[in-house]
Design a protein around this motif. Structure first.
Motif, short mmCIF file in Angstrom:
data_model
loop_
_atom_site.label_atom_id
_atom_site.label_comp_id
_atom_site.label_asym_id
_atom_site.label_seq_id
_atom_site.Cartn_x
_atom_site.Cartn_y
_atom_site.Cartn_z
N LYS A 95 68.73 13.55 4.21
CA LYS A 95 70.01 14.07 4.68
C LYS A 95 70.41 15.34 3.94
CE LYS A 95 74.73 12.50 5.72
NZ LYS A 95 75.69 11.36 5.63
N GLN A 96 70.31 15.31 2.61
CA GLN A 96 70.69 16.47 1.80
C GLN A 96 69.71 17.63 2.01
OE1 GLN A 96 73.54 16.68 0.17
NE2 GLN A 96 74.02 14.60 0.84
N THR A 97 68.44 17.30 2.26
CA THR A 97 67.44 18.33 2.54
C THR A 97 67.78 19.07 3.82
OG1 THR A 97 65.69 17.05 1.44
CG2 THR A 97 64.98 18.77 2.96
N LYS A 98 68.25 18.33 4.82
CA LYS A 98 68.65 18.96 6.09
C LYS A 98 69.87 19.84 5.89
CE LYS A 98 66.67 15.54 9.25
NZ LYS A 98 66.90 14.64 10.40
N TYR A 99 70.83 19.39 5.09
CA TYR A 99 72.01 20.22 4.80
C TYR A 99 71.60 21.51 4.09
CZ TYR A 99 75.13 16.32 5.99
OH TYR A 99 75.81 15.32 6.65
N LEU A 100 70.64 21.39 3.18
CA LEU A 100 70.11 22.57 2.48
C LEU A 100 69.48 23.54 3.47
CD1 LEU A 100 69.28 24.16 -0.07
CD2 LEU A 100 67.25 22.70 -0.22
N ALA A 101 68.71 23.00 4.42
CA ALA A 101 68.06 23.83 5.44
C ALA A 101 69.10 24.57 6.29
CB ALA A 101 67.17 22.97 6.33
N TYR A 102 70.16 23.87 6.70
CA TYR A 102 71.21 24.49 7.51
C TYR A 102 71.90 25.61 6.73
CZ TYR A 102 70.70 20.17 10.26
OH TYR A 102 70.18 19.14 11.00
N LEU A 103 72.16 25.37 5.45
CA LEU A 103 72.80 26.39 4.60
C LEU A 103 71.91 27.63 4.49
CD1 LEU A 103 75.03 27.30 2.65
CD2 LEU A 103 73.82 26.09 0.82
N LEU A 104 70.63 27.40 4.27
CA LEU A 104 69.69 28.52 4.14
C LEU A 104 69.57 29.29 5.45
CD1 LEU A 104 66.85 26.87 2.00
CD2 LEU A 104 68.45 28.65 1.28
N LEU A 105 69.67 28.62 6.58
CA LEU A 105 69.62 29.30 7.87
C LEU A 105 70.84 30.19 8.08
CD1 LEU A 105 68.19 26.44 10.16
CD2 LEU A 105 67.03 28.56 9.48
N ILE B 83 68.69 28.91 15.25
CA ILE B 83 69.15 27.75 16.02
C ILE B 83 67.98 26.83 16.36
CG2 ILE B 83 70.14 27.00 18.23
CD1 ILE B 83 71.88 29.54 18.16
N LEU B 84 66.85 27.44 16.77
CA LEU B 84 65.65 26.66 17.10
C LEU B 84 65.17 25.86 15.89
CD1 LEU B 84 63.43 25.96 19.15
CD2 LEU B 84 62.20 28.01 18.40
N ILE B 85 65.14 26.52 14.71
CA ILE B 85 64.71 25.83 13.49
C ILE B 85 65.68 24.70 13.14
CG2 ILE B 85 64.26 26.08 11.02
CD1 ILE B 85 63.49 28.99 11.55
N ALA B 86 66.97 24.97 13.34
CA ALA B 86 67.99 23.94 13.05
C ALA B 86 67.78 22.71 13.93
CB ALA B 86 69.39 24.53 13.27
N VAL B 87 67.42 22.92 15.19
CA VAL B 87 67.16 21.80 16.11
C VAL B 87 65.96 20.99 15.62
CG1 VAL B 87 66.43 21.18 18.45
CG2 VAL B 87 68.20 22.93 18.12
N PHE B 88 64.88 21.69 15.24
CA PHE B 88 63.70 20.99 14.74
C PHE B 88 64.03 20.23 13.45
CE2 PHE B 88 61.04 23.58 17.58
CZ PHE B 88 60.08 22.65 17.93
N THR B 89 64.88 20.83 12.60
CA THR B 89 65.29 20.17 11.36
C THR B 89 66.09 18.92 11.65
OG1 THR B 89 65.38 22.33 10.23
CG2 THR B 89 66.53 20.48 9.19
#
Length: 271
Positions: free
Chosen positions: A199-209, A235-241
Motif C-alpha cells: 500500500k505504501q509502495t503504491k502511494y510512493l509511486a503516485y507521489l513520484l508520478l 496516468i497509464l503507469i498509475a493504473v498499472f500500479t
C-alpha cells in the motif's frame, strides 16, 4: 494455435527482445523530446546491447553456476545473444569516442550487477536495497546520457531534468515489478514493498508520478504535445500500479508494463 503463439511470446520475452524494444523506444523519445536528429548507431547500440546485457544478467548464473541443461530455447537465446553481441560491437565502433566511455560505464554496471565484485560478497543484484537504484541509473545512462553525448547536445538544465524524469519513470516501473515479485523475492533483498508494504509502495509511486509530471513545468519551454504525453503516460503507469499485486502473472510486468515505453513513443509519433 494458442500453444504456438504462447511459445513465441515466451521466447520474445525471455530472450530480452521486448525489454530491448523498450530501451530503443526510450532512446527515440529522448531524440524527440530534445529535438535531436535520430542517430541509428546510438539507437541500435542501445537495442542490441540491452539484449546482450539482460541475457547475461538473467542466464549467467544458470550457465556458469547451476550448469543447467541446454534446452533448444536456451540454445536459441544464446545464439540470439551472440548475434546481438556482434551487432553491439559494430554499432559501438560507430559511436563517438566520448560516447564509447558512456558505453563502458554501462558495461561496468552490468558486470558488477551480475558478477561478485568483492571477495566473499554476492553480486550487487543481491545487495539489499541496491538493485532498483542501480537498474534505474543504468537506464538513464543508456536512454538519455548516451544519445545526448553522441549528438554533442549541451548538458544543460533541460538534460538534467530529463535524466531525473527518466530516473523516476524507470524507478516507478520497477516498483510495480517489485510488487509483483514480492511472492518470489528473498527477504534479504529488502525491496521497497518488503520494507514499507504494498500500500505504501503504491502511494510512493503516485507521489513520484506527480513529480514526474511537475518536472515538465520546470523546463524553460513547455511543449503542449510533450506535456500531454507525459500526463497520459503517468496516468497509464498509475493504473498499472493500482492493479498491481503479488498474484499477477509474469505477463503483467514482463510484457504489459515493459510495453509502456512503446506506448509513449507511439503517442509522441501520432501526436
Amino acid at each position: 494455435m494458442m500453444p504456438i503463439f504462447k511459445k513465441i511470446l515466451n521466447f520474445y520475452i525471455e530472450s530480452s527482445l521486448h525489454v530491448a524494444l523498450a530501451v530503443y523506444a526510450l532512446i527515440r523519445i529522448t531524440f524527440l523530446k530534445l529535438n535531436i536528429a535520430y542517430d541509428e548507431s546510438v539507437a541500435y547500440f542501445g537495442f542490441f546491447g540491452t539484449i546482450v546485457g539482460y541475457n547475461f544478467i538473467k542466464y549467467d548464473e544458470l550457465a556458469r553456476v547451476k550448469k543447467v541443461v541446454l534446452t533448444p530455447t536456451f540454445k536459441a537465446i544464446i545464439g540470439l545473444s551472440f548475434i546481438a553481441g556482434l551487432a553491439t560491437f559494430y554499432y559501438f565502433l560507430e559511436l563517438q569516442t566520448k560516447t564509447k566511455w558512456i558505453g563502458f560505464i554501462a558495461l561496468f554496471i552490468t558486470i558488477i550487477y551480475t558478477l561478485p565484485f568483492f571477495p566473499r560478497k554476492q553480486n550487487m543484484r543481491n545487495w539489499s536495497g541496491v538493485k532498483i537504484y542501480l537498474v534505474a541509473i543504468s537506464w538513464v545512462i543508456v536512454t538519455v546520457v548516451l544519445p545526448v553525448f553522441d549528438s554533442n547536445y549541451a548538458f544543460d538544465i533541460v538534460v538534467l531534468l530529463k535524466c531525473l524524469q527518466r530516473f523516476i519513470f524507470v524507478f516507478v516501473l520497477l516498483l510495480i515489478f517489485e510488487i509483483i515479485d514480492l511472492q518470489f523475492d528473498s527477504k534479504k533483498l529488502q525491496t521497497i514493498p518488503q520494507r514499507i508494504g504494498i500500500k505504501q509502495t503504491k502511494y510512493l509511486a503516485y507521489l513520484l508520478l506527480v513529480v514526474f509530471i511537475a518536472m515538465d513545468f520546470l523546463k524553460p519551454h513547455i511543449s503542449q504535445i510533450h506535456l500531454t504525453t507525459t500526463i497520459s503516460i503517468a496516468i497509464l503507469i498509475a493504473v498499472f500500479t493500482f492493479f498491481a499485486n503479488a498474484k499477477r502473472n509474469k505477463y503483467y510486468t514482463s510484457f504489459w508494463v515493459e510495453s509502456i515505453p512503446l506506448f509513449w513513443l507511439l503517442l509522441l509519433l501520432v501526436l
